[in-house]
Design a protein around this motif. Structure first.
Motif, PDB file in Angstrom:
ATOM      1  N   TYR A 175      56.483-102.090  84.790  1.00 17.51           N
ATOM      2  CA  TYR A 175      57.276-103.238  84.361  1.00 17.51           C
ATOM      3  C   TYR A 175      57.083-103.505  82.875  1.00 17.51           C
ATOM      4  CZ  TYR A 175      52.906-105.947  84.507  1.00 17.51           C
ATOM      5  OH  TYR A 175      51.622-106.401  84.287  1.00 17.51           O
ATOM      6  N   PHE A 176      58.072-104.177  82.279  1.00 18.53           N
ATOM      7  CA  PHE A 176      58.023-104.609  80.889  1.00 18.53           C
ATOM      8  C   PHE A 176      57.840-106.126  80.868  1.00 18.53           C
ATOM      9  CE2 PHE A 176      59.465-100.460  80.343  1.00 18.53           C
ATOM     10  CZ  PHE A 176      59.719-100.130  79.020  1.00 18.53           C
ATOM     11  N   SER A 177      57.092-106.617  79.885  1.00 17.03           N
ATOM     12  CA  SER A 177      56.898-108.055  79.797  1.00 17.03           C
ATOM     13  C   SER A 177      56.526-108.476  78.381  1.00 17.03           C
ATOM     14  CB  SER A 177      55.792-108.512  80.758  1.00 17.03           C
ATOM     15  OG  SER A 177      55.635-109.913  80.717  1.00 17.03           O
ATOM     16  N   LEU A 178      57.240-109.482  77.881  1.00 14.74           N
ATOM     17  CA  LEU A 178      56.874-110.132  76.625  1.00 14.74           C
ATOM     18  C   LEU A 178      56.131-111.416  76.992  1.00 14.74           C
ATOM     19  CD1 LEU A 178      60.143-109.664  74.521  1.00 14.74           C
ATOM     20  CD2 LEU A 178      57.982-108.436  74.275  1.00 14.74           C
ATOM     21  N   THR A 179      54.818-111.373  76.889  1.00 12.95           N
ATOM     22  CA  THR A 179      53.985-112.508  77.299  1.00 12.95           C
ATOM     23  C   THR A 179      53.596-113.400  76.125  1.00 12.95           C
ATOM     24  OG1 THR A 179      51.984-111.158  77.053  1.00 12.95           O
ATOM     25  CG2 THR A 179      53.026-111.192  79.236  1.00 12.95           C
ATOM     26  N   GLU A 180      54.236-113.196  74.982  1.00 15.75           N
ATOM     27  CA  GLU A 180      53.843-113.916  73.771  1.00 15.75           C
ATOM     28  C   GLU A 180      53.815-115.432  73.948  1.00 15.75           C
ATOM     29  OE1 GLU A 180      54.634-109.900  72.124  1.00 15.75           O
ATOM     30  OE2 GLU A 180      55.296-111.106  73.805  1.00 15.75           O
ATOM     31  N   ILE A 181      54.752-115.972  74.703  1.00 15.76           N
ATOM     32  CA  ILE A 181      54.831-117.420  74.830  1.00 15.76           C
ATOM     33  C   ILE A 181      53.589-118.008  75.495  1.00 15.76           C
ATOM     34  CG2 ILE A 181      55.954-117.589  77.111  1.00 15.76           C
ATOM     35  CD1 ILE A 181      57.886-119.671  75.572  1.00 15.76           C
ATOM     36  N   ASP A 182      52.879-117.198  76.283  1.00 18.40           N
ATOM     37  CA  ASP A 182      51.629-117.626  76.916  1.00 18.40           C
ATOM     38  C   ASP A 182      50.398-117.247  76.107  1.00 18.40           C
ATOM     39  OD1 ASP A 182      52.919-118.742  79.149  1.00 18.40           O
ATOM     40  OD2 ASP A 182      53.008-116.794  80.160  1.00 18.40           O
ATOM     41  N   ARG A 183      50.596-116.583  74.967  1.00 17.44           N
ATOM     42  CA  ARG A 183      49.477-116.119  74.149  1.00 17.44           C
ATOM     43  C   ARG A 183      49.483-116.739  72.760  1.00 17.44           C
ATOM     44  NH1 ARG A 183      48.605-115.065  78.644  1.00 17.44           N
ATOM     45  NH2 ARG A 183      48.421-113.009  79.627  1.00 17.44           N
ATOM     46  N   GLY A 184      50.327-117.721  72.559  1.00 20.24           N
ATOM     47  CA  GLY A 184      50.363-118.391  71.263  1.00 20.24           C
ATOM     48  C   GLY A 184      51.011-117.586  70.167  1.00 20.24           C
ATOM     49  N   ALA A 185      51.956-116.697  70.545  1.00 20.00           N
ATOM     50  CA  ALA A 185      52.576-115.827  69.551  1.00 20.00           C
ATOM     51  C   ALA A 185      54.088-115.812  69.734  1.00 20.00           C
ATOM     52  CB  ALA A 185      52.004-114.415  69.663  1.00 20.00           C
ATOM     53  N   MET A 186      54.758-115.036  68.915  1.00 24.32           N
ATOM     54  CA  MET A 186      56.186-114.791  69.015  1.00 24.32           C
ATOM     55  C   MET A 186      56.389-113.292  68.761  1.00 24.32           C
ATOM     56  SD  MET A 186      57.918-117.631  69.599  1.00 24.32           S
ATOM     57  CE  MET A 186      56.714-118.637  70.470  1.00 24.32           C
ATOM     58  N   GLY A 187      57.643-112.831  68.852  1.00 22.92           N
ATOM     59  CA  GLY A 187      57.941-111.443  68.476  1.00 22.92           C
ATOM     60  C   GLY A 187      58.150-110.518  69.652  1.00 22.92           C
ATOM     61  N   GLY A 188      58.997-109.517  69.451  1.00 24.02           N
ATOM     62  CA  GLY A 188      59.243-108.501  70.462  1.00 24.02           C
ATOM     63  C   GLY A 188      60.668-108.466  70.966  1.00 24.02           C
ATOM     64  N   ALA A 189      61.400-109.573  70.798  1.00 29.43           N
ATOM     65  CA  ALA A 189      62.761-109.635  71.324  1.00 29.43           C
ATOM     66  C   ALA A 189      63.690-108.634  70.633  1.00 29.43           C
ATOM     67  CB  ALA A 189      63.321-111.042  71.177  1.00 29.43           C
ATOM     68  N   ALA A 190      63.457-108.369  69.350  1.00 32.02           N
ATOM     69  CA  ALA A 190      64.336-107.462  68.608  1.00 32.02           C
ATOM     70  C   ALA A 190      64.373-106.080  69.245  1.00 32.02           C
ATOM     71  CB  ALA A 190      63.882-107.359  67.151  1.00 32.02           C
ATOM     72  N   TYR A 191      63.219-105.595  69.689  1.00 33.15           N
ATOM     73  CA  TYR A 191      63.178-104.265  70.291  1.00 33.15           C
ATOM     74  C   TYR A 191      63.557-104.294  71.759  1.00 33.15           C
ATOM     75  CZ  TYR A 191      61.318-102.260  66.052  1.00 33.15           C
ATOM     76  OH  TYR A 191      61.187-101.821  64.759  1.00 33.15           O
ATOM     77  N   MET A 192      63.265-105.391  72.464  1.00 33.20           N
ATOM     78  CA  MET A 192      63.708-105.490  73.849  1.00 33.20           C
ATOM     79  C   MET A 192      65.230-105.569  73.919  1.00 33.20           C
ATOM     80  SD  MET A 192      62.597-108.125  76.919  1.00 33.20           S
ATOM     81  CE  MET A 192      61.203-107.287  77.689  1.00 33.20           C
ATOM     82  N   MET A 193      65.852-106.130  72.871  1.00 31.49           N
ATOM     83  CA  MET A 193      67.311-106.223  72.850  1.00 31.49           C
ATOM     84  C   MET A 193      67.978-104.862  72.692  1.00 31.49           C
ATOM     85  SD  MET A 193      68.285-109.704  70.801  1.00 31.49           S
ATOM     86  CE  MET A 193      67.844-111.302  71.474  1.00 31.49           C
ATOM     87  N   ARG A 194      67.221-103.825  72.353  1.00 33.12           N
ATOM     88  CA  ARG A 194      67.774-102.468  72.370  1.00 33.12           C
ATOM     89  C   ARG A 194      67.899-101.969  73.805  1.00 33.12           C
ATOM     90  NH1 ARG A 194      65.074 -97.981  69.001  1.00 33.12           N
ATOM     91  NH2 ARG A 194      67.167 -97.257  68.545  1.00 33.12           N
ATOM     92  N   MET A 195      67.220-102.665  74.741  1.00 28.79           N
ATOM     93  CA  MET A 195      67.153-102.167  76.111  1.00 28.79           C
ATOM     94  C   MET A 195      67.827-103.058  77.140  1.00 28.79           C
ATOM     95  SD  MET A 195      63.210-100.726  76.151  1.00 28.79           S
ATOM     96  CE  MET A 195      62.480-102.244  75.522  1.00 28.79           C
ATOM     97  N   LEU A 196      67.974-104.356  76.833  1.00 32.59           N
ATOM     98  CA  LEU A 196      68.491-105.306  77.810  1.00 32.59           C
ATOM     99  C   LEU A 196      69.458-106.293  77.150  1.00 32.59           C
ATOM    100  CD1 LEU A 196      65.169-106.113  79.696  1.00 32.59           C
ATOM    101  CD2 LEU A 196      67.142-104.942  80.690  1.00 32.59           C
ATOM    102  N   PRO A 197      70.361-106.888  77.935  1.00 36.49           N
ATOM    103  CA  PRO A 197      71.277-107.899  77.398  1.00 36.49           C
ATOM    104  C   PRO A 197      70.517-109.118  76.896  1.00 36.49           C
ATOM    105  CG  PRO A 197      72.034-107.100  79.535  1.00 36.49           C
ATOM    106  CD  PRO A 197      70.643-106.577  79.350  1.00 36.49           C
ATOM    107  N   VAL A 198      71.155-109.864  75.991  1.00 38.61           N
ATOM    108  CA  VAL A 198      70.484-110.958  75.308  1.00 38.61           C
ATOM    109  C   VAL A 198      69.957-112.026  76.270  1.00 38.61           C
ATOM    110  CG1 VAL A 198      72.675-112.162  74.869  1.00 38.61           C
ATOM    111  CG2 VAL A 198      70.683-112.641  73.443  1.00 38.61           C
ATOM    112  N   GLN A 199      70.739-112.393  77.296  1.00 33.09           N
ATOM    113  CA  GLN A 199      70.260-113.447  78.199  1.00 33.09           C
ATOM    114  C   GLN A 199      69.049-112.986  79.015  1.00 33.09           C
ATOM    115  OE1 GLN A 199      73.500-112.855  77.751  1.00 33.09           O
ATOM    116  NE2 GLN A 199      74.397-114.825  77.135  1.00 33.09           N
ATOM    117  N   LYS A 200      69.019-111.720  79.382  1.00 34.62           N
ATOM    118  CA  LYS A 200      67.862-111.202  80.115  1.00 34.62           C
ATOM    119  C   LYS A 200      66.627-111.213  79.229  1.00 34.62           C
ATOM    120  CE  LYS A 200      65.780-109.519  83.661  1.00 34.62           C
ATOM    121  NZ  LYS A 200      65.652-110.323  84.891  1.00 34.62           N
TER     122      LYS A 200
END
Length: 249
Positions: free
Chosen positions: A123-148
């Motif tokens: 599985y893929f997961s951007l857990t930044e919101i639970d780790r006090g960080a941001m970032g990663g959406a730019a590269y995930m958007m190469r793989m999935l639609p924006v709302q996902k």
């Protein structure tokens, strides 16, 4: 060594092997771009494979280091940026073979690659919101639609590779014990082509993308620094290091 470069004919293999979860500190992230550049500049190499040993593909950054040394955050961010940029700008195709978890920076590594082969159940997961960080959406958007992507970013949840496969961003989902062999077979097909043709094709494909994810990720990193300066960021990292799970705000 936690990150190794091996050469198999026309295929360069970069292997993450840093227990327990292949989460890298500042030094670890800084060591990845030179390996990618070394592989890409080798005139005998026509394809680069990135894979991992151990429990999962990549757990992202070492949260414990960030909690103990917040002054290293800019240096860590630079290592992240240069890693993903090196993958995307590598002269030859880069393939990721992922298993179990692909978290945070691991998502960006896979997202920067040209092709992804995945083990069943990963599985893929951007857990930044639970780790006090941001970032990663730019590269995930190469793989999935924006709302996902936004749903994953806001919740820190998991996206099964089977869903990414249905979206067309994962080339194949294979049994875990076949991952390395299947990934090598795919790389061998690429490596049978002309290096000159592959290099020109990679340049063309990068240029015709609607937008450069490296540029967008750099914007995200500015917001990452803003988040790191907020007291909630340290609270989240403290909760993670102290094994309290997700912090309550």
């Amino acid at each position: 060594m936690p990150i190794n470069l091996n050469k198999h004919g026309a295929i360069a293999e970069i292997v993450f092997d840093h227990p327990p979860v292949n989460a890298f500190d500042t030094v670890g992230w800084a060591s990845i771009p030179p390996l990618i550049e070394q592989a890409g500049q080798d005139s005998e190499i026509r394809c680069v494979l990135i894979r991992a040993e151990g429990k999962g593909f990549c757990g992202g950054v070492d949260i414990k280091e960030m909690q103990a040394h917040p002054e290293r955050i800019p240096q860590l961010n630079r290592g992240n940026f240069l890693t993903f940029e090196a993958i995307r700008n590598c002269p030859v195709p880069v393939v990721a073979a992922v298993h179990n978890f692909v978290i945070g920076g691991g998502v960006n590594i896979a997202g920067a690659c040209d092709t992804v082969i995945a083990a069943e159940g990963a599985y893929f997961s951007l857990t930044e919101i639970d780790r006090g960080a941001m970032g990663g959406a730019a590269y995930m958007m190469r793989m999935l639609p924006v709302q996902k992507v936004r749903a994953n970013f806001f919740t820190g949840g998991k996206v099964p590779v089977e869903e990414l496969h249905r979206a067309g961003s994962v080339e194949a989902v294979v049994p875990p014990d076949r991952l390395r062999d299947e990934a090598f077979a795919f790389c061998e097909t690429i490596a049978s082509k002309s290096r000159a043709a592959l290099v020109i094709a990679k340049q063309a494909l990068n240029l015709i993308e609607p937008w450069n994810p490296s540029d967008k990720y750099r914007i995200e990193q500015g917001f990452t620094l803003e988040m790191y300066m907020h007291e909630d960021s340290q609270t989240a990292r403290d909760a993670f290091v102290e094994k309290k799970g997700t912090a309550k705000f």
